[in-house]
Motif scaffolding. Structure first.
Motif, PDB file in Angstrom:
ATOM      1  N   LYS A 160       0.852  -1.192   0.000  1.00 20.29           N
ATOM      2  CA  LYS A 160       0.000   0.000   0.000  1.00 20.29           C
ATOM      3  C   LYS A 160       0.886   1.240   0.000  1.00 20.29           C
ATOM      4  O   LYS A 160       1.693   1.446   0.917  1.00 20.29           O
ATOM      5  N   VAL A 177      -3.755   5.652 -10.065  1.00 21.68           N
ATOM      6  CA  VAL A 177      -4.152   5.873  -8.675  1.00 21.68           C
ATOM      7  C   VAL A 177      -5.433   5.096  -8.395  1.00 21.68           C
ATOM      8  O   VAL A 177      -6.422   5.228  -9.114  1.00 21.68           O
ATOM      9  N   ASP A 178      -5.391   4.273  -7.346  1.00 20.31           N
ATOM     10  CA  ASP A 178      -6.547   3.430  -7.016  1.00 20.31           C
ATOM     11  C   ASP A 178      -7.550   4.135  -6.108  1.00 20.31           C
ATOM     12  O   ASP A 178      -8.761   3.922  -6.226  1.00 20.31           O
ATOM     13  N   ASN A 179      -7.046   4.970  -5.202  1.00 23.23           N
ATOM     14  CA  ASN A 179      -7.911   5.657  -4.240  1.00 23.23           C
ATOM     15  C   ASN A 179      -7.381   7.071  -3.995  1.00 23.23           C
ATOM     16  O   ASN A 179      -6.206   7.360  -4.247  1.00 23.23           O
ATOM     17  N   THR A 180      -8.249   7.929  -3.477  1.00 25.88           N
ATOM     18  CA  THR A 180      -7.819   9.272  -3.096  1.00 25.88           C
ATOM     19  C   THR A 180      -8.321   9.593  -1.688  1.00 25.88           C
ATOM     20  O   THR A 180      -9.355   9.087  -1.261  1.00 25.88           O
ATOM     21  N   LEU A 181      -7.568  10.421  -0.992  1.00 28.41           N
ATOM     22  CA  LEU A 181      -7.952  10.925   0.323  1.00 28.41           C
ATOM     23  C   LEU A 181      -7.744  12.434   0.340  1.00 28.41           C
ATOM     24  O   LEU A 181      -6.940  12.963  -0.436  1.00 28.41           O
ATOM     25  N   GLN A 209      -8.697  16.882  -5.542  1.00 32.06           N
ATOM     26  CA  GLN A 209      -9.067  15.469  -5.461  1.00 32.06           C
ATOM     27  C   GLN A 209      -9.718  14.955  -6.747  1.00 32.06           C
ATOM     28  O   GLN A 209      -9.378  13.855  -7.214  1.00 32.06           O
ATOM     29  N   THR A 238      -2.687   5.150  -3.278  1.00 33.86           N
ATOM     30  CA  THR A 238      -3.631   6.168  -2.825  1.00 33.86           C
ATOM     31  C   THR A 238      -2.946   7.525  -2.918  1.00 33.86           C
ATOM     32  O   THR A 238      -1.771   7.657  -2.576  1.00 33.86           O
ATOM     33  N   GLN A 287      -8.450  11.675  -8.947  1.00 27.06           N
ATOM     34  CA  GLN A 287      -9.343  10.547  -9.210  1.00 27.06           C
ATOM     35  C   GLN A 287      -9.318  10.121 -10.675  1.00 27.06           C
ATOM     36  O   GLN A 287      -9.697   8.993 -10.999  1.00 27.06           O
ATOM     37  N   GLU A 298      -1.464  -1.170  -4.005  1.00 25.28           N
ATOM     38  CA  GLU A 298      -2.591  -0.237  -4.079  1.00 25.28           C
ATOM     39  C   GLU A 298      -2.040   1.169  -3.852  1.00 25.28           C
ATOM     40  O   GLU A 298      -1.396   1.423  -2.834  1.00 25.28           O
ATOM     41  N   TYR A 303      -5.166   3.106   7.573  1.00 23.81           N
ATOM     42  CA  TYR A 303      -5.022   2.464   6.264  1.00 23.81           C
ATOM     43  C   TYR A 303      -3.790   1.565   6.176  1.00 23.81           C
ATOM     44  O   TYR A 303      -3.646   0.806   5.227  1.00 23.81           O
TER      45      TYR A 303
END
Length: 342
Positions: free
Chosen positions: A10, A59-63, A50, A42, A54, A40, A87
């Motif tokens: 991650k 990129v698999d995820n964003t925060l 953001q 992020t 996306q 993965e 996470y």
């Protein structure tokens, strides 16, 4: 420490800068995905960028790090670190020179942390890259320098954004609403982050009149620029319906630019969006350096008069903005016709 011996599942990329910076980080995300294809990824961004992160296909995820809101100040940094801790990231890559990202990654107890040595960040990082740039080169290549301690990179420094289905669908509705035919309109982005980047109204008006003889023209910009953009439109004999100032969100804007026949723009975020969705782009440069920030796609070019005082980054003593004013609207139109194939 040999990175090949690390078990990286991650990855957190911390990029708390502007639209262009997030897009220009594409090669870094590509290189990390190539090195650890099963990991993965992020990306942590500020709220405004953001939607851009996306659209990054690597990129698999964003925060969100809301550094002006709930994550403001030292207590906000602790809150952000607390959120990140859950996470269980293995590796954090801090993209910015500011120390904030490195501190938060350290506070979140992410075991491996890579970033720049600026602002005493070395104390909080496992590996550091020099913040001193190695010569004048494109910012995509500059960004890749953060990975030098790992000895990894990528020869593919192209930019890439993939708008989601929701944005494509919502733009289809807006095309019908505004009576716009995909592929048969041009986009002009005449205003940048500060005034000296802007295309003068007289030049823009002449350009608009030239362009609209081929296809309809739409002006884009932020909500705060609406009044000035309306003035641009009026000077070019366009109706207010051709001004999209805050009309589209960033993902819809990416779709809108992607489907355009071409775009004329100053050095600003939408220029990088255009490159990432492969829209033919003619970029106007004056106070900034196109070697660092300019378009590089084969269907794009920049126009730059290379004044002795440029680049001044908007801080020069020139009051006439000669670096922009010397550019001719006719030249912009001819380049747009050439690169858009119309």
């Amino acid at each position: 420490m040999d990175i090949n011996s690390l078990e990286i599942k991650k990855i957190l990329i911390i990029d708390l800068a502007f639209i262009g910076d997030v897009i220009l980080a594409t090669p870094v995300t590509r290189a990390l995905k190539t090195k650890w294809p099963e990991a993965e990824i992020t990306m942590l961004t500020v709220p405004f960028t953001q939607p851009v992160a996306q659209m990054n296909p690597y990129v698999d995820n964003t925060l969100i790090y809301d550094k002006r809101g709930i994550h403001r100040g030292l207590s906000g940094m602790w809150q952000m670190a607390k959120e990140l801790k859950q996470y269980k990231f293995d590796l954090a890559v801090c993209m910015n020179f500011a120390v904030r990202g490195a501190v938060v990654a350290w506070m979140a107890r992410i075991p491996y942390r890579l970033g720049y040595d600026a602002q005493h960040a070395s104390f909080f990082l496992t590996w550091t890259a020099s913040h001193i740039r190695k010569g004048i080169k494109h910012e995509t290549e500059n960004h890749l320098e953060v990975l030098e301690p790992f000895g990894i990179s990528t020869e593919d420094t192209s930019l890439k954004l993939e708008p989601p289905a929701g944005a494509i669908s919502s733009m289809e509705a807006k095309y019908k609403q505004y009576g716009i035919e995909k592929g048969k309109y041009y986009v002009v982005c005449p205003m940048g982050s500060y005034e000296r980047k802007n295309i003068p109204i007289s030049m823009a008006a002449q350009l608009i009149r030239e362009i609209k003889s081929t296809y309809p023209v739409y002006l884009i910009g932020g909500t705060k620029e609406k009044i000035e953009l309306i003035s641009y439109a009026q000077a070019g004999q366009l109706s207010e319906a051709h001004v999209f100032a805050g009309t589209l969100d960033l993902q819809e804007l990416a779709v809108f630019i992607k489907n355009a026949a071409g775009m004329v723009t100053v050095d600003t975020g939408p220029m990088h969006i255009a490159q990432a969705v492969n829209c033919p782009t003619i970029a106007v440069f004056g106070p900034t350096d196109p070697t660092v920030w300019g378009p590089r796609n084969e269907n794009s070019c920049y126009i730059y008069t290379r004044e002795q005082c440029s680049p001044c980054w908007g801080k020069g003593e020139c009051k006439d903005n000669v670096c922009i004013k010397k550019i001719k609207a006719k030249d912009l139109y001819e380049k747009l016709q050439q690169y858009s194939g119309h």
